[in-house]
Design a protein around this motif. Structure first.
Motif, PDB file in Angstrom:
ATOM      1  N   PRO A 259       0.799  -1.226   0.000  1.00 27.01           N
ATOM      2  CA  PRO A 259       0.000   0.000   0.000  1.00 27.01           C
ATOM      3  C   PRO A 259       0.835   1.281   0.000  1.00 27.01           C
ATOM      4  O   PRO A 259       0.390   2.304  -0.511  1.00 27.01           O
ATOM      5  CB  PRO A 259      -0.843  -0.097   1.269  1.00 27.01           C
ATOM      6  CG  PRO A 259      -0.395  -1.279   2.016  1.00 27.01           C
ATOM      7  CD  PRO A 259       0.584  -2.039   1.181  1.00 27.01           C
TER       8      PRO A 259
ATOM      9  N   LYS B 283      -7.965   6.922  -0.430  1.00 28.07           N
ATOM     10  CA  LYS B 283      -7.047   6.601   0.657  1.00 28.07           C
ATOM     11  C   LYS B 283      -7.211   5.168   1.153  1.00 28.07           C
ATOM     12  O   LYS B 283      -6.287   4.631   1.751  1.00 28.07           O
ATOM     13  CB  LYS B 283      -7.238   7.573   1.810  1.00 28.07           C
ATOM     14  CG  LYS B 283      -6.825   9.003   1.474  1.00 28.07           C
ATOM     15  CD  LYS B 283      -6.813   9.892   2.682  1.00 28.07           C
ATOM     16  CE  LYS B 283      -8.172  10.500   2.876  1.00 28.07           C
ATOM     17  NZ  LYS B 283      -8.261  11.408   4.008  1.00 28.07           N
ATOM     18  N   LYS B 284      -8.373   4.553   0.897  1.00 31.00           N
ATOM     19  CA  LYS B 284      -8.617   3.201   1.407  1.00 31.00           C
ATOM     20  C   LYS B 284      -9.128   2.307   0.283  1.00 31.00           C
ATOM     21  O   LYS B 284     -10.167   2.579  -0.321  1.00 31.00           O
ATOM     22  CB  LYS B 284      -9.627   3.230   2.548  1.00 31.00           C
ATOM     23  CG  LYS B 284      -9.126   3.973   3.763  1.00 31.00           C
ATOM     24  CD  LYS B 284     -10.143   3.946   4.874  1.00 31.00           C
ATOM     25  CE  LYS B 284      -9.640   4.727   6.074  1.00 31.00           C
ATOM     26  NZ  LYS B 284     -10.638   4.765   7.146  1.00 31.00           N
ATOM     27  N   TYR B 285      -8.390   1.247   0.043  1.00 29.01           N
ATOM     28  CA  TYR B 285      -8.768   0.264  -0.978  1.00 29.01           C
ATOM     29  C   TYR B 285      -8.023  -1.028  -0.690  1.00 29.01           C
ATOM     30  O   TYR B 285      -7.017  -1.042   0.017  1.00 29.01           O
ATOM     31  CB  TYR B 285      -8.436   0.776  -2.390  1.00 29.01           C
ATOM     32  CG  TYR B 285      -6.994   1.166  -2.549  1.00 29.01           C
ATOM     33  CD1 TYR B 285      -6.034   0.221  -2.928  1.00 29.01           C
ATOM     34  CD2 TYR B 285      -6.575   2.465  -2.293  1.00 29.01           C
ATOM     35  CE1 TYR B 285      -4.707   0.573  -3.046  1.00 29.01           C
ATOM     36  CE2 TYR B 285      -5.236   2.818  -2.416  1.00 29.01           C
ATOM     37  CZ  TYR B 285      -4.316   1.869  -2.796  1.00 29.01           C
ATOM     38  OH  TYR B 285      -2.995   2.206  -2.910  1.00 29.01           O
ATOM     39  N   THR B 286      -8.541  -2.110  -1.255  1.00 29.25           N
ATOM     40  CA  THR B 286      -7.842  -3.388  -1.175  1.00 29.25           C
ATOM     41  C   THR B 286      -7.757  -3.960  -2.582  1.00 29.25           C
ATOM     42  O   THR B 286      -8.687  -3.820  -3.379  1.00 29.25           O
ATOM     43  CB  THR B 286      -8.553  -4.407  -0.252  1.00 29.25           C
ATOM     44  OG1 THR B 286      -9.886  -4.606  -0.725  1.00 29.25           O
ATOM     45  CG2 THR B 286      -8.585  -3.928   1.189  1.00 29.25           C
TER      46      THR B 286
ATOM     47  N   VAL C 293     -12.762  -0.410  -3.417  1.00 30.02           N
ATOM     48  CA  VAL C 293     -12.392   0.957  -3.049  1.00 30.02           C
ATOM     49  C   VAL C 293     -13.465   1.495  -2.120  1.00 30.02           C
ATOM     50  O   VAL C 293     -14.653   1.409  -2.421  1.00 30.02           O
ATOM     51  CB  VAL C 293     -12.291   1.848  -4.310  1.00 30.02           C
ATOM     52  CG1 VAL C 293     -12.032   3.292  -3.932  1.00 30.02           C
ATOM     53  CG2 VAL C 293     -11.209   1.339  -5.243  1.00 30.02           C
ATOM     54  N   GLU C 294     -13.042   2.062  -0.982  1.00 31.25           N
ATOM     55  CA  GLU C 294     -13.984   2.707  -0.085  1.00 31.25           C
ATOM     56  C   GLU C 294     -14.293   4.083  -0.656  1.00 31.25           C
ATOM     57  O   GLU C 294     -13.418   4.955  -0.719  1.00 31.25           O
ATOM     58  CB  GLU C 294     -13.411   2.800   1.323  1.00 31.25           C
ATOM     59  CG  GLU C 294     -13.284   1.449   1.990  1.00 31.25           C
ATOM     60  CD  GLU C 294     -12.836   1.523   3.436  1.00 31.25           C
ATOM     61  OE1 GLU C 294     -13.120   2.540   4.120  1.00 31.25           O
ATOM     62  OE2 GLU C 294     -12.193   0.552   3.871  1.00 31.25           O
TER      63      GLU C 294
ATOM     64  N   SER D 186     -13.454   7.419   0.963  1.00 35.11           N
ATOM     65  CA  SER D 186     -12.039   7.731   1.178  1.00 35.11           C
ATOM     66  C   SER D 186     -11.444   8.611   0.073  1.00 35.11           C
ATOM     67  O   SER D 186     -10.249   8.900   0.103  1.00 35.11           O
ATOM     68  CB  SER D 186     -11.220   6.439   1.313  1.00 35.11           C
ATOM     69  OG  SER D 186     -11.005   5.836   0.053  1.00 35.11           O
TER      70      SER D 186
ATOM     71  N   LYS E  26     -18.631   0.771  -0.922  1.00 34.64           N
ATOM     72  CA  LYS E  26     -17.505   0.306  -1.746  1.00 34.64           C
ATOM     73  C   LYS E  26     -17.864   0.274  -3.218  1.00 34.64           C
ATOM     74  O   LYS E  26     -18.975  -0.070  -3.601  1.00 34.64           O
ATOM     75  CB  LYS E  26     -17.069  -1.094  -1.314  1.00 34.64           C
ATOM     76  CG  LYS E  26     -16.461  -1.111   0.070  1.00 34.64           C
ATOM     77  CD  LYS E  26     -15.971  -2.465   0.454  1.00 34.64           C
ATOM     78  CE  LYS E  26     -15.378  -2.405   1.861  1.00 34.64           C
ATOM     79  NZ  LYS E  26     -14.932  -3.673   2.334  1.00 34.64           N
TER      80      LYS E  26
END
Length: 184
Positions: A28, A49-52, A71-72, A75, A100
């Protein structure tokens, strides 16, 4: 004896499947996912800023690869705290109901050295569409670097409802850019 043969066959199949694509761990600190759009005809790039990212990839057998991205939506950092809250509201991402955005690959095909064509389903704000986009991949210090850009139309996903449907302020064209560094 038959049981032993079946057990051996099942074990070999498991090994073959495991060898077909390796699950990679995303770094990340070196990876980014962003949205590029024009606001009042000025290009803006904002990062999520926030994802997996989950990638199973084998350079020797890219057709066996698969990827999932979550993806959030809340974020997205557009550079201003008030605007960040605004894009999470119902008119934009409606992050309370749709926290998401997701992409799930259905096919990854080689398109030449270091190039892949990726097909899958993109879901944003409850709307799902089949998409295909090019992707580059290169080895870098024992890791794989995946880069791509996916153009979408924000209004196709109801991003920007009501008065925000007017594309004079925020263009309909959005490019989702990503740079993902992943390794074993």
């Amino acid at each position: 004896m038959k049981t032993m043969k079946k057990l051996a066959l099942v074990s070999l199949m498991g090994v073959a499947l495991a060898a077909s694509a390796a699950a990679l761990k995303t770094d990340p600190a070196k990876s980014t996912v962003s949205a590029v759009f024009k606001q009042m005809n000025v290009p803006v790039e904002s990062k999520f800023k926030k994802y997996t990212v989950a990638i199973d990839y084998d350079a020797a057998k890219p057709d066996a690869s698969k990827a999932t991205v979550e993806v959030e939506t809340a974020s997205l950092d557009v550079g201003d705290a008030d605007m960040n809250k605004e894009v999470a509201k119902k008119e934009w991402f409606n992050s309370a109901q749709f926290p998401k955005a997701t992409f799930v690959s259905s096919s990854i095909k080689s398109a030449g050295a270091g190039k892949l064509n990726v097909t899958g389903k993109l879901t944003i704000k409850g709307k799902t569409a089949d998409i295909t986009f090019p992707l580059t991949v290169k080895a870098d210090g024992g890791k794989q670097v995946f880069e791509g850009a996916l153009p979408i139309k924000r209004l196709a996903y109801n991003i920007g409802e009501g008065e925000w449907k007017d594309t004079g302020m925020v263009a309909d064209e959005v490019t989702i850019k990503f740079h993902v560094v992943a390794g074993q």
